[in-house]
Design an enzyme around this catalytic site. Structure first.
Site: not given
Ligand code: NDP
Length: 487
Positions: A233, A267
């Site tokens: 991720e 993110c």
């Protein structure tokens, strides 16, 4: 243990904790303990694990503000935003424990025309020991998005938090061990990148990595030494598209929260905004007014906290100054920096190939650009090596725009919606990584499928035998033509 790391409050610079740098031997020993505990944890079954995970969730909910205090101290986000982060992830923990059996438990498999005599089942079994390597920006939500799902699936976990937030990791492991005191089902190892690398080499069955793309490549190379699989991720450069029929107030609210919440250190943070030319001026006016009202600070009244990693400040201010030298203009803020506090900044007229539009800034900045039509907005959105999330504010074309974006996730008329909805898989494509956390995909990520297929009766046509005769082969040819030959 050979050395220690000292954690500093990014708002004040004061030391807030000292943690050991666990060596490769320490990490291997933790993984061995986790391996020994794995059988017991698996044997509790879905119902037994659910009980423990629900109790863990209860501890987190009751002591949410204590944990939020540590998050605030270690990485600097406002206390109320830290509490919000915890509140959001609790829903995912609940979903994982409640749905693990439905998603992973034994399911019947369908039979086809040539396989009516077979009855199959598949179940998803735990891998064993999962190593979780986490970042500091959402130090509760991000690692728990892997940890809770790995645990619900029946794995034990060894967690290496970021060196900026080891206290958060220690709190989580202590809280879990209060409700699961019998065996070391969830353990902590602390340290720096070398501790993370040691975890990759320690014999775990999978690594769940969340962090930057550059580190993911190093982690993948280390995992390759032992063929250890990983979920990655990584970072993003998310865009937000505003169509001509969007609700502009909602779009502005979304851009401001998406770009500036957590001081832009997300993110899935919005970094680029593409606005239909027909509403560009109105949008920009509302956006600059709203951003001008916001203040970043090291004090408790500030809605935006400091930048956690001192090294990131140069990246953020570098992107702003580079944009200005290429003809970009500041319409709000200006990247003014005092200590580790960077003021929120909105830039326009930044060339598409500038780092501010191409690289992860990871700070409180937005670039805003007018587009002649939605095709141009989609082309620019997709012109990125990243593909994590994206946001669309639109009316009648919203669904169509969303489906044309190359990314793992799209939020429509809301920001961060994919991160909040427990059933939505979370993850990206390209340099944003691979694999998924959250939802059913997030549970399966920490398992392997195990199928059993049983012959219920002798098949009328015996195919898998050397006794097969010409008659059978002729019949098979006819059946194949009938079943598959018409396509
Ligand atoms: P880093 O890549 O710097 O670090 C991530 C983790 O990896 C840390 O625990 C770090 O340890 C560890 N690490 C560093 N080097 C190694 C190594 N060689 N082997 C194994 N582990 C190692 O990321 P940040 O912590 O700075 O987090 C920010 C990044 O995370 C951003 O790019 C952001 O976009 C991304 N992110 C992605 C999310 C997603 O779900 N897609 C969610 C949240 C963040 P240490 O800190 O001790 O060096």
């Amino acid at each position: 243990m050979s050395s220690t790391i000292e954690v500093h409050n990014p708002a004040t610079g004061e030391p807030v904790g000292t943690y050991p740098v666990h060596t490769a031997d320490d990490v291997r020993a933790a993984v061995e303990r986790a391996r020994a505990a794995a059988g017991w944890w698996d044997s509790l079954g879905f119902a037994g694990r659910r009980k423990r995970l629900d109790a863990f969730r209860g501890v987190m909910a009751r002591r949410m503000h204590q944990l939020a205090g540590i998050v605030h101290q270690e990485m600097g986000k406002p206390h109320s935003d830290a509490a919000l982060e915890i509140a959001m992830i609790l829903d995912h923990v609940a979903w994982a424990s409640r749905n693990a059996e439905k998603v992973l438990g034994r399911h019947k498999l369908k039979s086809g025309a040539l396989t009516l005599h077979l009855a199959g089942t598949v179940e998803y079994r735990p891998l064993g020991v999962v190593g979780v390597i986490g970042p500091w920006n959402f130090p509760v939500a991000t690692p728990l998005g892997s940890i809770a799902f790995a645990l619900a699936a029946g794995n034990t976990v060894v967690f290496k938090p970021s060196e900026y937030t080891p206290g958060v990791g220690a709190w989580l492991v202590d809280a879990f061990n209060q409700v699961v005191p019998e065996h070391p089902v969830f353990q902590l190892v602390t340290g720096d990148g070398s501790t993370g690398a040691a975890l990759c080499r320690a014999g775990v069955d999978k690594i769940a990595f969340t962090g930057s793309t550059a580190t993911a490549k190093r982690v993948m190379a280390t995992c390759a030494e032992t063929l250890t699989p990983m979920v990655a991720e990584c970072g993003g450069k998310d865009a937000l598209i505003v169509d001509e029929d969007a609700n502009l107030d909602a779009a502005v609210e979304g851009a401001v929260w998406g770009g500036l919440a957590n001081a832009g250190q997300a993110c899935i943070g919005t970094e680029r905004v593409y606005v239909h030319q027909k509403v560009y001026s109105a949008f920009l006016e509302k956006l600059t007014a709203k951003v001008s009202d916001l203040r970043a600070g090291a004090d408790t009244a500030a809605k935006i906290g400091p930048i956690t990693m001192p090294s990131q400040i140069g990246v953020i201010t570098g992107h702003i100054s580079d944009a200005l030298t290429r003809g970009g203009k500041v319409v709000a803020g200006g990247g003014e920096t005092v200590g580790q506090v960077v003021q929120p900044t909105v830039l326009v007229d930044v060339p598409d190939d500038a780092p501010a539009n191409q690289e992860e800034t990871f700070g409180p900045t937005l670039t805003v650009r007018s587009v002649s039509d939605i095709d141009e907005a989609i082309r620019l959105t997709n012109a990125s090596r990243y593909g994590l999330g994206a946001t669309v504010y639109a009316g009648k074309r919203a669904r169509d725009i969303a489906s044309r974006i190359r990314s793992g996730m799209v939020s429509v008329n809301a920001v961060f919606a994919n991160a909040i909805l427990p059933t939505a898989p979370f993850g990206g494509v390209g340099d944003s990584g691979f694999g998924r956390i959250h939802g059913a995909d997030g549970l399966r990520e920490f398992t392997y499928p195990h199928s059993v297929v049983r012959q219920r009766f002798r098949p009328p046509l015996a195919l898998t035998t050397f006794d097969r005769d010409d008659k059978t082969d002729t019949l098979l040819t006819k059946i194949v033509a009938l079943v598959h030959g018409r396509g």
